[in-house]
Enzyme design. Structure first.
Site, PDB file in Angstrom:
ATOM      1  N   ALA A 142       0.504  -1.128   0.073  1.00 49.42           N
ATOM      2  CA  ALA A 142       0.072  -0.046   0.238  1.00 49.42           C
ATOM      3  C   ALA A 142       0.485   1.043  -0.011  1.00 49.42           C
ATOM      4  O   ALA A 142       1.843   0.982   0.369  1.00 49.42           O
ATOM      5  CB  ALA A 142      -0.832   0.213   1.304  1.00 49.42           C
ATOM      6  N   LYS A 143       0.297   2.717  -0.029  1.00 52.78           N
ATOM      7  CA  LYS A 143       0.774   3.356  -0.709  1.00 52.78           C
ATOM      8  C   LYS A 143      -0.083   4.821   0.104  1.00 52.78           C
ATOM      9  O   LYS A 143      -1.284   4.845  -0.878  1.00 52.78           O
ATOM     10  CB  LYS A 143       1.669   3.852  -0.970  1.00 52.78           C
ATOM     11  CG  LYS A 143       3.516   4.379  -0.899  1.00 52.78           C
ATOM     12  CD  LYS A 143       4.314   4.196  -0.783  1.00 52.78           C
ATOM     13  CE  LYS A 143       5.617   4.167  -0.222  1.00 52.78           C
ATOM     14  NZ  LYS A 143       6.527   3.337   0.511  1.00 52.78           N
ATOM     15  N   GLY A 144       0.532   5.693   0.265  1.00 58.85           N
ATOM     16  CA  GLY A 144      -0.428   6.555   0.475  1.00 58.85           C
ATOM     17  C   GLY A 144       0.322   8.273   0.140  1.00 58.85           C
ATOM     18  O   GLY A 144       1.035   8.409   0.924  1.00 58.85           O
TER      19      GLY A 144
END
Ligand code: NAD
Length: 430
Positions: free
Chosen positions: A105-107
């Site tokens: 994931a990443k944000g």
């Protein structure tokens, strides 16, 4: 020559590596190349001067077949959903390769932290996390620090999530927290130390210029931030000689060696490395092609490309940064007999210790730093050994195929094999 964007490079690499995945179901390719879920939020924040500004934020879950999503939150004015998606995919492969039960994931939030007060950053963080709601959680998707976010940001994330979910142990919702808020000892230096553990294990098996250990090896490091400085310190502790060191403003060269502690003190006093007594100023371009045994790009993407790869003199390139070597450069370095330890393997130490933090939080325990580093070394060494063995098998199956000979291909194919196997073992829904 134009260099494709890191996002395009990532897609090309996945496509290429899929050719080497055993019994790969071709229909899974689009699923593995694209995010499972991508969220865009836009929220208002009241600024210190009473005005109101709207901010865009993203959270991308690339894949969660091996466990909850895991990946950093970065604050940057140029952040795009495309970039976040490509970094989320990298996390999926990294977690699968290092053997932690997480997906990728990443944000992040589109903002310039240099123009924001601490109060504004806190309000942006709290509102962003509130907007994400239950799309993050200790068993769904677990953020961590990334560019321009830090332990303080993670403490605000924990506190916000905790306020939204009272009465539970919410510490494992985020890693990279301050140590007294459940952060793990050893997390700060984990990526840099992991880079060195991976390099040492590689040297023990294959060697570089006849050396089986770091003792006496000459190393050039581009980037003297969190990762580069921790790696430099650990390298010198093991007898390596740092012959070149760079930051965004230029680099320094000293054939007799640079002391990382003195370099750090000089940088803290002067804001840069250039001009440090006893060293010669060189450009970052010269650092990449400096005379050394090992080159460690620990700054940013696409630093070794088709134009400078033919001039690289190191025999081993260890990717501490994400995507520092372009796909074209990969093949050129291979033709010149130079090995690349790829990012998804070499810089996985950070996510590995993030996993240790998550485990400690679930158990309400705190491990000693020695225990953390011992476990980190074990995992990095195991993953390097697995990738080297997988690479030998690929080369036997595909003789005279330059792509099959790259450690990146072996690492990515192994990670993709683990993820695609898990998809099929769990059974495709419904
Ligand atoms: P950082 O911001 O602490 O340090 C970056 C360093 O690179 C600084 O010294 C900066 O001056 C230098 N730099 C920036 N742009 C440059 C350029 N164009 N040329 C030369 N030097 C330049 O960042 P970090 O946390 O050390 O991360 C470095 C790299 O490692 C990034 O690619 C990051 O994505 C990757 N990475 C970091 C971690 C982690 O745990 N911090 C984990 C995995 C991967």
């Amino acid at each position: 020559m134009t260099t494709p964007s890191p996002h395009k490079q990532g897609l090309l690499r996945v496509l290429d590596a899929s050719r080497y995945v055993t019994d790969f179901k071709k229909g899974l390719l689009a699923h593995l190349a694209n995010p499972r879920r991508a969220i865009t939020v836009c929220f208002p924040v009241e600024m210190d001067d009473g005005s109101v500004r709207s901010f865009f934020g993203y959270r991308v879950l690339h894949n969660n077949v091996l466990g909850p999503g895991k990946g950093g939150i970065r604050y940057h004015p140029d952040l795009t959903l495309e970039e976040v998606s490509s970094l989320a995919a990298l996390m999926t492969w990294k977690c699968a390769l290092i053997g932690v039960p997480f997906g990728g994931a990443k944000g992040g939030v589109v903002c310039d932290t240099k123009q924001l007060s601490e109060g504004e950053l806190r309000r942006i963080t709290r509102r962003f996390i509130a907007e994400l709601g239950d799309n993050i959680g200790p068993h769904t998707d677990i953020p961590a620090p990334d560019m321009y976010t830090n332990a303080q940001t993670m403490a605000w994330i924990y506190d916000t999530y905790d306020a939204m979910h009272p009465g539970r142990n919410n510490r494992p919702v985020v890693t990279g927290k301050p140590v007294d808020q459940g952060g793990s000892l050893g997390r700060q230096d984990a990526t840099g130390r992991g880079v060195v553990f991976a390099t040492e294990h590689y040297l023990g098996i294959r060697g570089v210029n006849g050396h089986r250990s770091l003792q006496g090896l000459r190393v050039a490091i581009q980037g003297f931030g969190n990762v580069g400085s921790a790696a430099a310190k650990a390298l010198v502790e093991r007898g390596a000689v740092i012959v070149a060191l760079g930051d965004s403003q230029g680099a320094i060269h000293a054939p007799e060696g640079i002391d990382p502690a003195q370099a750090m003190a000089f940088k803290q006093r002067n804001g840069r490395l250039c001009g440090m007594p006893g060293t010669t100023n060189i450009s970052n371009a010269e650092l990449i092609t400096a005379d050394c045994d090992i080159l460690i790009p620990a700054a940013t993407a696409s630093q070794v490309h088709a134009d400078n790869a033919p001039d690289v003199r190191a025999r081993l390139v260890v990717e501490a940064a994400n995507d520092p070597v372009t796909p074209q450069a990969d093949l050129i370095l291979h033709q010149h007999g130079i090995t690349v330890l790829p990012d998804i393997l070499a810089n996985a130490g950070g996510v590995c210790v993030s996993y240790f933090e998550w485990v400690q939080n679930i158990q309400n325990e705190q491990w000693t730093e020695d225990e953390v580093l011992h476990k980190l070394r074990e995992r990095m060494s195991r993953a390097v050994g697995q990738v080297l063995r997988h690479s030998e098998a690929l080369q036997n199956d595909h003789p005279d195929d330059a792509h099959a000979a790259l450690l990146r291909t072996a690492a990515l194919a192994l990670a993709m094999e683990r993820v695609s196997c898990a998809v099929l073992e769990r059974g495709i829904w419904p």
